[in-house]
Write a protein that holds these residues in place. Sequence first.
Motif, PDB file in Angstrom:
ATOM      1  N   LEU A 145    -106.387  -3.495 -56.234  1.00 23.08           N
ATOM      2  CA  LEU A 145    -106.479  -4.570 -57.209  1.00 23.08           C
ATOM      3  C   LEU A 145    -105.860  -4.191 -58.548  1.00 23.08           C
ATOM      4  O   LEU A 145    -105.132  -4.982 -59.140  1.00 23.08           O
ATOM      5  CB  LEU A 145    -107.945  -4.972 -57.414  1.00 23.08           C
ATOM      6  N   ASP A 146    -106.155  -2.990 -59.042  1.00 27.00           N
ATOM      7  CA  ASP A 146    -105.653  -2.601 -60.366  1.00 27.00           C
ATOM      8  C   ASP A 146    -105.528  -1.086 -60.435  1.00 27.00           C
ATOM      9  O   ASP A 146    -106.504  -0.368 -60.198  1.00 27.00           O
ATOM     10  CB  ASP A 146    -106.603  -3.099 -61.463  1.00 27.00           C
ATOM     11  N   GLY A 147    -104.329  -0.611 -60.762  1.00 26.82           N
ATOM     12  CA  GLY A 147    -104.081   0.825 -60.821  1.00 26.82           C
ATOM     13  C   GLY A 147    -104.337   1.460 -62.165  1.00 26.82           C
ATOM     14  O   GLY A 147    -104.250   2.681 -62.296  1.00 26.82           O
ATOM     15  N   THR A 148    -104.664   0.652 -63.181  1.00 19.70           N
ATOM     16  CA  THR A 148    -104.929   1.216 -64.516  1.00 19.70           C
ATOM     17  C   THR A 148    -106.228   0.637 -65.066  1.00 19.70           C
ATOM     18  O   THR A 148    -106.229  -0.104 -66.049  1.00 19.70           O
ATOM     19  CB  THR A 148    -103.765   0.929 -65.483  1.00 19.70           C
ATOM     20  N   PRO A 149    -107.362   0.959 -64.442  1.00 17.20           N
ATOM     21  CA  PRO A 149    -108.639   0.417 -64.922  1.00 17.20           C
ATOM     22  C   PRO A 149    -109.021   1.011 -66.273  1.00 17.20           C
ATOM     23  O   PRO A 149    -108.606   2.119 -66.616  1.00 17.20           O
ATOM     24  CB  PRO A 149    -109.625   0.849 -63.832  1.00 17.20           C
ATOM     25  N   PRO A 150    -109.817   0.293 -67.059  1.00 13.00           N
ATOM     26  CA  PRO A 150    -110.232   0.819 -68.359  1.00 13.00           C
ATOM     27  C   PRO A 150    -111.227   1.957 -68.197  1.00 13.00           C
ATOM     28  O   PRO A 150    -111.919   2.062 -67.182  1.00 13.00           O
ATOM     29  CB  PRO A 150    -110.895  -0.399 -69.026  1.00 13.00           C
ATOM     30  N   ARG A 151    -111.304   2.798 -69.204  1.00 17.08           N
ATOM     31  CA  ARG A 151    -112.272   3.898 -69.174  1.00 17.08           C
ATOM     32  C   ARG A 151    -113.688   3.384 -69.401  1.00 17.08           C
ATOM     33  O   ARG A 151    -114.654   3.974 -68.918  1.00 17.08           O
ATOM     34  CB  ARG A 151    -111.918   4.929 -70.252  1.00 17.08           C
ATOM     35  N   ARG A 152    -113.802   2.304 -70.164  1.00 19.98           N
ATOM     36  CA  ARG A 152    -115.120   1.749 -70.470  1.00 19.98           C
ATOM     37  C   ARG A 152    -115.203   0.316 -69.940  1.00 19.98           C
ATOM     38  O   ARG A 152    -114.205  -0.356 -69.801  1.00 19.98           O
ATOM     39  CB  ARG A 152    -115.374   1.765 -71.978  1.00 19.98           C
ATOM     40  N   GLY A 153    -116.419  -0.108 -69.691  1.00 23.15           N
ATOM     41  CA  GLY A 153    -116.633  -1.485 -69.248  1.00 23.15           C
ATOM     42  C   GLY A 153    -116.169  -1.764 -67.844  1.00 23.15           C
ATOM     43  O   GLY A 153    -115.866  -2.910 -67.501  1.00 23.15           O
ATOM     44  N   GLN A 154    -116.150  -0.737 -66.990  1.00 22.42           N
ATOM     45  CA  GLN A 154    -115.646  -0.926 -65.635  1.00 22.42           C
ATOM     46  C   GLN A 154    -116.543  -1.825 -64.797  1.00 22.42           C
ATOM     47  O   GLN A 154    -116.077  -2.446 -63.839  1.00 22.42           O
ATOM     48  CB  GLN A 154    -115.499   0.431 -64.949  1.00 22.42           C
ATOM     49  N   ARG A 155    -117.825  -1.894 -65.153  1.00 21.79           N
ATOM     50  CA  ARG A 155    -118.767  -2.720 -64.396  1.00 21.79           C
ATOM     51  C   ARG A 155    -119.203  -3.957 -65.174  1.00 21.79           C
ATOM     52  O   ARG A 155    -120.150  -4.635 -64.774  1.00 21.79           O
ATOM     53  CB  ARG A 155    -119.993  -1.885 -64.020  1.00 21.79           C
TER      54      ARG A 155
END
Length: 643
Positions: free
Chosen positions: A353-363
Amino acid sequence: MIVGTAGHVDHGKTALIHSLTGISTDRLSEEQARGLTIEAGYAYPEMSDDFELGFIDVPGHEKFIHNMLSGVAGIDTMLLVVAADDGVMPQTREHMQILRLLGIDRGVVALTKCDLVEPPRILEVHEEIQALLAGSPLEASQIFEVSSRTGEGIAALKDELWKRAQASDAEVAQGNFRMAVDRAFTKTGSGLVVTGTVVAGEISVGDSVRLFPSNHDARVRGLRRQGRVAEHARQGDRLALNLAGPGIDREMVQRGDWVVAQALPTPSLTRVDIALELLDDAPPLSHWSGVHLHLGASHVTGRIALLEGQQLLPGQRMLAQMILESPLHACLGDRVIVRDHGAQHTIGGAIVLDGTPPRRGQRSTSRLQWLESCRQAVMGSSAGMSLDEPLRMALKLRSDGPDVYGLARNFNRTPASLAREFEALGAWVISAGQEMRAFSPEALESLRVRILEVVTENHEREPAMLGTERERLRRQVMPGLPSALFRQIVQPLMTTGMLKQHGPFLSLPEHQAALSDEDEALWQQIQPHLAATPFDPPRVRDLVGLTTIDEARVRQVLTSAARLGRVYHVRRDHFFLAQCVFDMADMIQQLETAQGAAHVASFRDRLGIGRKLAVMILEFFDRIGYTRRVRDDHVVRRADMWH
């Protein structure tokens, strides 16, 4: 059409391909000696110009499951092979599970070795196959009874496959060229050759490509498409590329690498958000479980971080994240096969789905909504993936504007084409250099309202200030937005008269900043002394002697004048007139144009001052972001800072 075999070891897959095409796919001497397929093999029978058909024969032994996975990565039709004597076996089931997880929903069934058993046994195996296919896209598939030894049923199966190939439509080529490398070798007189299936886009002889993970650039010297010399290939084709370029050799390409268009950035991904599905017969999967992951022809290890719970039960789905021990290349929609930590069993599959997820707020709720919109785009993509819903969701969730360049890489699109898709949804796209953002009309209006609110609040707190410095305003309103893009958002506010510019300061048009009458009188005494030697003005203690004003009052008046933009505080107790600072900034640009950078010596000579003061002034420009130091020189970072 590319047909891939699936089935248990020794069920006659290779013999069946030979009967259909007259081509043996076992190319290794060890395979020929043992009668056992180890590596994926390929067969391209002679066809008419109207359609094309290719076969990929994969190994059936469980020890070679990785080779099987690299082979089936590019097929679009399965040929499920079940031997009449053995019936449905463990690798039959696992191969079927893998192909379903890869999204392959077309195929035919061949019941082989029918000459070795009696009719009642054939009926039994028919029932086993029907039970295996129940609930799958192949549930209603015809089962062809064949024998590679006697030729029984081969003509009927061949006729069906050839008809399907003739009726199949070419895949819609979307995005930049991508090919998963499953084999690399050198050929005398040609050099490096890599083979694989085109996952996306198109390629032609003479095109420039990039290798991942080595990030070397290469040129396509020649290509073979479905085993035949060609000038052009597209998504879905089986391809061999002859690559050339400085330093290009066999050692820099391995199975599992990628060949992609130069236009597609290839960052090394170590965290990838996925839509994960666990097989019905798999054990429960806990958060942070170790797994083996297969994408294209690559095989890496890593862990699964569940984003919607602490455990995934058999047969269920959940958004998750792959944390990889080795970097990977992936784009939206790529399929992943997940095997247990011992690499013994296939336990599930996933969609990238996404190869560059954020470090924060992943959930966070907004993040999960975004990932779900990406999953829906992939699942409804049989006629070409529509990105409308993910783009709408990005506009809704990102008040600072979704990063078009980042999304383009993840979606495998060019930034320009993705910008057009945003604009078709009514978004406003702005760009500067390698930065591009998209804003919905609502987000843009909200942002501009917030800009005016912050400027108003600053006026109330600092009535003596000329306005709010543009860079400070950006940090107060939207610190994540690049300066060049923020300028474009502010510009319409100035054009329409809602904001007024005073050098680098912005204010409301009605705002009138001024010194008190007493401070203005003192300023009139101080200003001529600053103007007399503008590039080396007297410092605060010197002004005390020149004006007989108390030192604290001189400092206070100059600080207030700085708030009004009349002077700049270049170093401690050393204030320069604003016009002088503007002139020095222009000199730095002139020096850079003439000699590539502003050198301390040349800057000193232009101003006619000492070296120590010249260094102090250049450090001031570095500090405020107008320039940056490169070794002993200074180069301009923001040429438009003063305009």
